[in-house]
Design a protein around this motif. Structure first.
Motif, short mmCIF file in Angstrom:
data_model
loop_
_atom_site.label_atom_id
_atom_site.label_comp_id
_atom_site.label_asym_id
_atom_site.label_seq_id
_atom_site.Cartn_x
_atom_site.Cartn_y
_atom_site.Cartn_z
N ALA A 70 -31.61 58.39 -49.13
CA ALA A 70 -30.36 58.00 -49.77
C ALA A 70 -29.12 58.33 -48.95
O ALA A 70 -28.07 58.64 -49.51
CB ALA A 70 -30.25 58.65 -51.16
N CYS A 71 -29.22 58.24 -47.63
CA CYS A 71 -28.06 58.51 -46.78
C CYS A 71 -26.97 57.46 -47.05
O CYS A 71 -27.23 56.26 -46.96
CB CYS A 71 -28.45 58.49 -45.31
N ARG A 72 -25.80 57.92 -47.37
CA ARG A 72 -24.71 57.01 -47.73
C ARG A 72 -24.37 56.04 -46.61
O ARG A 72 -23.95 54.92 -46.85
CB ARG A 72 -23.46 57.82 -48.09
N TYR A 73 -24.55 56.46 -45.37
CA TYR A 73 -24.13 55.66 -44.22
C TYR A 73 -25.26 54.81 -43.65
O TYR A 73 -25.07 54.14 -42.63
CB TYR A 73 -23.64 56.60 -43.11
N CYS A 74 -26.44 54.80 -44.22
CA CYS A 74 -27.62 54.19 -43.58
C CYS A 74 -27.37 52.73 -43.21
O CYS A 74 -27.08 51.90 -44.08
CB CYS A 74 -28.83 54.29 -44.50
N PHE A 75 -27.51 52.42 -41.93
CA PHE A 75 -27.25 51.07 -41.45
C PHE A 75 -28.29 50.07 -41.94
O PHE A 75 -28.07 48.87 -41.91
CB PHE A 75 -27.22 51.06 -39.92
N ALA A 76 -29.45 50.55 -42.38
CA ALA A 76 -30.53 49.65 -42.79
C ALA A 76 -30.34 49.11 -44.21
O ALA A 76 -31.12 48.26 -44.64
CB ALA A 76 -31.87 50.37 -42.69
N LYS A 157 -36.10 62.15 -40.06
CA LYS A 157 -35.44 63.31 -40.65
C LYS A 157 -36.43 64.10 -41.50
O LYS A 157 -36.08 65.12 -42.07
CB LYS A 157 -34.28 62.85 -41.54
N GLY A 158 -37.65 63.60 -41.62
CA GLY A 158 -38.60 64.14 -42.58
C GLY A 158 -39.46 65.26 -42.02
O GLY A 158 -40.13 65.10 -41.00
N LEU A 183 -30.62 64.86 -36.74
CA LEU A 183 -29.89 65.94 -37.40
C LEU A 183 -28.46 65.91 -36.88
O LEU A 183 -28.17 66.32 -35.76
CB LEU A 183 -30.52 67.30 -37.11
N ALA A 184 -27.56 65.39 -37.68
CA ALA A 184 -26.17 65.23 -37.27
C ALA A 184 -25.21 66.09 -38.07
O ALA A 184 -24.04 66.19 -37.71
CB ALA A 184 -25.74 63.76 -37.41
N ILE A 185 -25.69 66.70 -39.16
CA ILE A 185 -24.82 67.48 -40.03
C ILE A 185 -25.40 68.88 -40.17
O ILE A 185 -26.50 69.06 -40.69
CB ILE A 185 -24.67 66.82 -41.42
N VAL A 194 -23.85 63.79 -48.44
CA VAL A 194 -23.95 62.51 -47.72
C VAL A 194 -25.40 62.05 -47.58
O VAL A 194 -25.67 60.86 -47.54
CB VAL A 194 -23.30 62.64 -46.33
N GLU A 195 -26.33 63.01 -47.49
CA GLU A 195 -27.75 62.69 -47.32
C GLU A 195 -28.57 63.41 -48.39
O GLU A 195 -29.39 64.27 -48.10
CB GLU A 195 -28.24 63.17 -45.95
N PRO A 196 -28.36 63.08 -49.66
CA PRO A 196 -28.90 63.90 -50.74
C PRO A 196 -30.42 64.01 -50.80
O PRO A 196 -30.95 64.96 -51.36
CB PRO A 196 -28.35 63.22 -52.00
N GLY A 197 -31.13 63.05 -50.22
CA GLY A 197 -32.59 63.09 -50.30
C GLY A 197 -33.28 63.63 -49.06
O GLY A 197 -34.51 63.64 -49.00
N THR A 198 -32.51 64.11 -48.10
CA THR A 198 -33.10 64.57 -46.84
C THR A 198 -33.40 66.06 -46.88
O THR A 198 -32.80 66.82 -47.64
CB THR A 198 -32.15 64.30 -45.66
#
Length: 349
Positions: A70-76, A157-158, A183-185, A194-198
């Motif tokens: 669920a990354c808010r910024y995911c380009f996919a 990221k998993g 890993l950017a944050i 921003v990445e609530p499911g990671t």
């Protein structure tokens, strides 16, 4: 979990696009509250990247579509619209699972025309998102690639990747294997927002350590760097110091891009959580998907001394196939082309 009794027939009027994906059944379980998994029989596994993309790989495999990270910024995110699903919440909660991906891949790799080119895993949605723990698709994919003597790379990221490290070590004796972690944050509070499911930054640092201890050279994608939120010198330095200590071999960084439906989804979150930044983002992105050249240059110059200080200038993308972002045939499993930001990454350091 009793998944076998959870199947339901899907009304074509409700999710019409899933007919394109070979839908078998849809599954819900208390272990994944609010998530629906649409199990499909894929017709193909290998996706060919258009030559115009100029990427260091020409083929990809995606085991899932949609991602509970669920990354808010995911380009996919815009790829979900191909299935007539929403690029926002549906992308996070309506996940397509390719049950037969390993079997289809084995068949495709047996073709006489297959030249054993490097295959990239994790270019669209994360192959080690949490559902991989239930479906166990990756061991079959890894084995199929190794049996055909096909080199491959993984980006994730998993932390579920750690489960497969013994298998990856085994097959790396037969074919080249590259592993990259995203890993950017480093700020746990920002990451959760921003990445609530990671997995947490700490968990991913432990994954990097485990990958290094298994004998691999883990490359880290410090990407995307989020303007005005994760681009401070203090944040980047703390992150790179932690990456170096964990055993990262090198890093690649580039600024966040917001293409298509991803942009309004991210800006909606920004307006709610950081309303003071909305005007600055309008100036930075305008009507496009990419930051200004001036910001890219500024970030490059900020990163350069930090990368050198922590000895993280090793193994660039040019030699490794370790990056998200590929363009694929529309009739199979499209990934968006990330050419502009990859060009930045290739020349960043």
């Amino acid at each position: 979990m009793r998944w076998a009794g959870q199947g339901v027939e899907v009304d074509d009027g409700a999710l019409p696009g899933l007919g394109k994906a070979g839908l078998v059944r849809s599954v819900q379980t208390p272990e994944f509250e609010g998530i629906t998994f649409h199990e499909v029989l894929a017709k193909s596994a290998l996706n060919q990247v258009p030559d115009v993309a100029n990427l260091p790989f020409r083929f990809t495999v995606n085991t899932f579509r949609g991602c509970t990270h669920a990354c808010r910024y995911c380009f996919a995110r815009p790829t979900h619209e191909y299935l007539e699903l929403d690029a926002g919440r549906d992308f996070d909660t309506q996940v397509v699972v390719k049950l037969n991906v390993a079997a289809v891949l084995r068949k495709e790799l047996r073709r006489r025309s297959w030249n054993r080119e490097t295959v990239a895993l994790g270019t669209n949605t994360d192959p080690y998102q949490r559902a991989e723990g239930r479906y166990r698709l990756m061991p079959g994919v890894i084995s199929a690639l190794a049996e055909s003597q096909t080199p491959f790379s993984i980006l994730t990221k998993g932390t579920l990747l750690q489960r497969d490290l013994p298998l990856l070590r085994q097959v790396s004796r037969r074919v080249p294997v590259s592993i990259a972690i995203s890993l950017a944050i480093h700020d746990a509070e920002l990451q959760k927002a921003v990445e609530p499911g990671t997995p947490t930054p700490r968990a991913r640092l432990e994954l990097i350590r485990a990958v290094a201890e298994a004998g691999f050279a883990p490359h880290v994608m410090v990407a995307p760097v989020i303007p005005y939120l994760s681009d401070s010198t203090a944040h980047l330095e703390s992150l790179l110091a932690a990456l170096a200590e964990a055993g990262a071999s090198g890093v690649t960084a580039f600024p966040m891009h917001l293409r298509g439906a991803t942009k309004p989804w991210f800006l909606e979150w920004l307006a709610d959580e950081h309303p003071a930044l909305v005007r600055r983002y309008r100036g930075l992105y305008g009507r496009g998907a990419y930051v200004t050249p001036e910001y890219s240059s500024w970030l490059r110059e900020r990163m350069r001394p930090l990368v050198q200080r922590y000895g993280l200038a090793g193994s660039s993308l040019a030699g490794s196939s370790m990056t998200r972002g590929s363009g694929e045939r529309r009739d199979t499993d499209p990934d968006p082309v990330a050419k502009p930001e990859l060009q930045q990454a290739l020349t960043l350091f």
